[in-house]
Design an enzyme around this catalytic site. Structure first.
Site, PDB file in Angstrom:
ATOM      1  N   ARG A   1       3.612  -4.955  18.534  1.00  0.00           N
ATOM      2  CA  ARG A   1       4.661  -5.876  18.997  1.00  0.00           C
ATOM      3  C   ARG A   1       6.045  -5.289  18.697  1.00  0.00           C
ATOM      4  NH1 ARG A   1       4.927 -11.535  15.939  1.00  0.00           N
ATOM      5  NH2 ARG A   1       5.240 -10.053  14.244  1.00  0.00           N
TER       6      ARG A   1
ATOM      7  N   TYR B   1     -12.254 -10.525   9.379  1.00  0.00           N
ATOM      8  CA  TYR B   1     -13.655 -10.956   9.277  1.00  0.00           C
ATOM      9  C   TYR B   1     -13.776 -12.435   8.962  1.00  0.00           C
ATOM     10  CZ  TYR B   1     -12.688 -10.246   4.331  1.00  0.00           C
ATOM     11  OH  TYR B   1     -12.117 -10.297   3.084  1.00  0.00           O
TER      12      TYR B   1
ATOM     13  N   VAL C   1     -10.410  -5.966  12.673  1.00  0.00           N
ATOM     14  CA  VAL C   1     -10.289  -5.770  11.225  1.00  0.00           C
ATOM     15  C   VAL C   1     -10.501  -7.107  10.497  1.00  0.00           C
ATOM     16  CG1 VAL C   1      -8.631  -5.172   9.418  1.00  0.00           C
ATOM     17  CG2 VAL C   1      -8.821  -3.743  11.444  1.00  0.00           C
TER      18      VAL C   1
ATOM     19  N   LYS D   1       0.814  -1.231   0.000  1.00  0.00           N
ATOM     20  CA  LYS D   1       0.000   0.000   0.000  1.00  0.00           C
ATOM     21  C   LYS D   1       0.845   1.278   0.000  1.00  0.00           C
ATOM     22  CE  LYS D   1      -4.104  -2.083   1.939  1.00  0.00           C
ATOM     23  NZ  LYS D   1      -5.294  -1.930   2.753  1.00  0.00           N
TER      24      LYS D   1
ATOM     25  N   ASN E   1      -4.877   1.984  -1.788  1.00  0.00           N
ATOM     26  CA  ASN E   1      -5.485   0.665  -2.015  1.00  0.00           C
ATOM     27  C   ASN E   1      -6.255   0.607  -3.333  1.00  0.00           C
ATOM     28  OD1 ASN E   1      -7.887   2.052  -1.370  1.00  0.00           O
ATOM     29  ND2 ASN E   1      -8.793   0.185  -0.548  1.00  0.00           N
TER      30      ASN E   1
HETATM   31  P1  ATR Z   1       2.404  -5.385   7.362  1.00  0.00           P
HETATM   32  O1  ATR Z   1       3.102  -5.332   8.703  1.00  0.00           O
HETATM   33  O2  ATR Z   1       3.238  -5.951   6.255  1.00  0.00           O
HETATM   34  O3  ATR Z   1       1.728  -4.113   6.995  1.00  0.00           O
HETATM   35  P2  ATR Z   1      -0.095  -6.383   8.214  1.00  0.00           P
HETATM   36  O4  ATR Z   1      -0.759  -7.734   8.025  1.00  0.00           O
HETATM   37  O5  ATR Z   1      -0.810  -5.196   7.763  1.00  0.00           O
HETATM   38  O6  ATR Z   1       1.306  -6.504   7.520  1.00  0.00           O
HETATM   39  O7  ATR Z   1       0.291  -6.168   9.732  1.00  0.00           O
HETATM   40  C1  ATR Z   1       0.499  -7.192  10.576  1.00  0.00           C
HETATM   41  C2  ATR Z   1       0.332  -6.649  11.991  1.00  0.00           C
HETATM   42  O8  ATR Z   1       0.086  -7.731  12.875  1.00  0.00           O
HETATM   43  C3  ATR Z   1       1.560  -5.944  12.501  1.00  0.00           C
HETATM   44  O9  ATR Z   1       1.166  -4.903  13.368  1.00  0.00           O
HETATM   45  C4  ATR Z   1       2.276  -7.075  13.243  1.00  0.00           C
HETATM   46  O10 ATR Z   1       3.163  -6.662  14.245  1.00  0.00           O
HETATM   47  P3  ATR Z   1       4.721  -6.452  13.910  1.00  0.00           P
HETATM   48  O11 ATR Z   1       4.817  -5.084  13.295  1.00  0.00           O
HETATM   49  O12 ATR Z   1       5.423  -6.557  15.214  1.00  0.00           O
HETATM   50  O13 ATR Z   1       5.107  -7.542  12.937  1.00  0.00           O
HETATM   51  C5  ATR Z   1       1.091  -7.749  13.875  1.00  0.00           C
HETATM   52  N1  ATR Z   1       1.378  -9.118  14.287  1.00  0.00           N
HETATM   53  C6  ATR Z   1       1.561 -10.184  13.487  1.00  0.00           C
HETATM   54  N2  ATR Z   1       1.771 -11.299  14.231  1.00  0.00           N
HETATM   55  C7  ATR Z   1       1.724 -10.918  15.529  1.00  0.00           C
HETATM   56  C8  ATR Z   1       1.826 -11.587  16.789  1.00  0.00           C
HETATM   57  N3  ATR Z   1       2.038 -12.909  16.852  1.00  0.00           N
HETATM   58  N4  ATR Z   1       1.685 -10.869  17.925  1.00  0.00           N
HETATM   59  C9  ATR Z   1       1.455  -9.547  17.868  1.00  0.00           C
HETATM   60  N5  ATR Z   1       1.335  -8.842  16.724  1.00  0.00           N
HETATM   61  C10 ATR Z   1       1.448  -9.510  15.572  1.00  0.00           C
END
Ligand code: ATR
Length: 264
Positions: free
Chosen positions: A150, A211, A209, A65, A86
């Site tokens: 995280r 669904y 977010v 994006k 998007n």
């Molecule tokens: P992107 O990070 O590429 O934009 P996304 O699907 O939009 O992908 O975002 C994934 C989100 O879920 C992120 O905030 C990610 O946290 P990190 O930035 O630390 O990776 C969060 N996420 C994914 N797995 C997680 C987990 N096991 N515990 C907590 N947060 C998690």
């Protein structure tokens, strides 16, 4: 025949083709909508195909994006303010990047009759859709937004776009009215966010977010604690309907059939 695509990585699970194809058929349009998995290095070539009118428009999903922006000629106000695109379309000879996630979220929240005005909101996650949600929430005049992720750095980076955000450590729970799971945790039924919600009182709004599944563990917990809950399905449908309007100039019908299509 006009050709539209959603691009992302991964992309197998995207339901955008099902939804857009349904509306294309319903409106007797001579068009197809497909999905395509991409790598970063494919983006430039892909956008040039829109310029050459080999492709008429595209939706962009995670993780591209922001990454598509350098290849576009113009951004709408919404895309510029969130640095998140998007929806891509051609306007005369210019490739325009737009953001319909903002309206999608806003319409979804209005749909469930929740008024975020003067409310305190806590967002968990800092991924691709979060700038749009933050922008929409400020537009709806929330009083405060807390955010944790995280990887804290990613939440902190969002302050470059939205100075008013309060970034918390993972594990901290502020006083809030609405809480949003914007992480990907919960896509698998067995997953739960490792935060302790047990001390949260009733009367809040839990929004996810995600669904699919319909009710993540996050929403189940919210419900058990006596809170209003809502998943991301309406946001998904509304962002798609806004893209459809941009490309075809038609406001597509949102009905129960769509609900069924997306639940398969
Ligand atoms: P992107 O990070 O590429 O934009 P996304 O699907 O939009 O992908 O975002 C994934 C989100 O879920 C992120 O905030 C990610 O946290 P990190 O930035 O630390 O990776 C969060 N996420 C994914 N797995 C997680 C987990 N096991 N515990 C907590 N947060 C998690």
């Amino acid at each position: 025949m006009k050709k539209y695509l959603v691009i992302g990585n991964p992309i197998e699970h995207s339901l955008s083709p099902i939804l857009h194809s349904y509306w294309i058929k319903k409106n007797n349009l001579n068009a197809i909508y497909d999905k395509k998995k991409m790598e970063s290095e494919d983006l430039e070539n892909f956008i040039s195909k829109i310029k050459k009118k080999e492709i008429d428009g595209a939706n962009v999903t995670v993780p591209f994006k922001k990454e598509v922006i350098p290849y576009l000629d113009e951004l709408t106000l919404e895309a510029r303010n969130t640095q998140s695109v998007n929806t891509i379309y051609l306007d005369k000879d210019k490739i325009v990047g737009h953001n319909t996630d903002i309206r999608g979220f806003e319409m979804a929240i209005q749909d469930v009759n929740y008024d975020p005005k003067q409310k305190k909101v806590f967002i968990i996650g800092a991924g691709g859709v979060v700038p749009s949600i933050v922008y929409a929430l400020y537009k709806m005049e929330v009083s405060k937004i807390y955010i944790c992720n995280r990887t804290k750095k990613k939440a902190q980076d969002l302050k470059n776009l939205f100075q008013g955000l309060t970034v918390l450590d993972w594990g901290e729970l502020p006083d809030f009215d609405m809480i949003i799971n914007a992480t990907s945790v919960g896509l698998n039924n067995s997953e739960s966010i490792n935060l302790d919600f047990s001390k949260i009182n009733a009367g809040k709004f839990f929004y996810d977010v995600i669904y699919n599944p319909n009710e993540t563990n996050f929403l189940k917990t919210g419900k058990q604690l006596g809170n209003k809950i809502e998943n991301g399905k309406k946001m998904f449908i509304y962002q798609a309907s806004e893209s459809f309007k941009v490309w075809h100039g038609i406001k597509p019908e949102i009905n129960i059939e769509i609900d069924n299509l997306l639940s398969q």
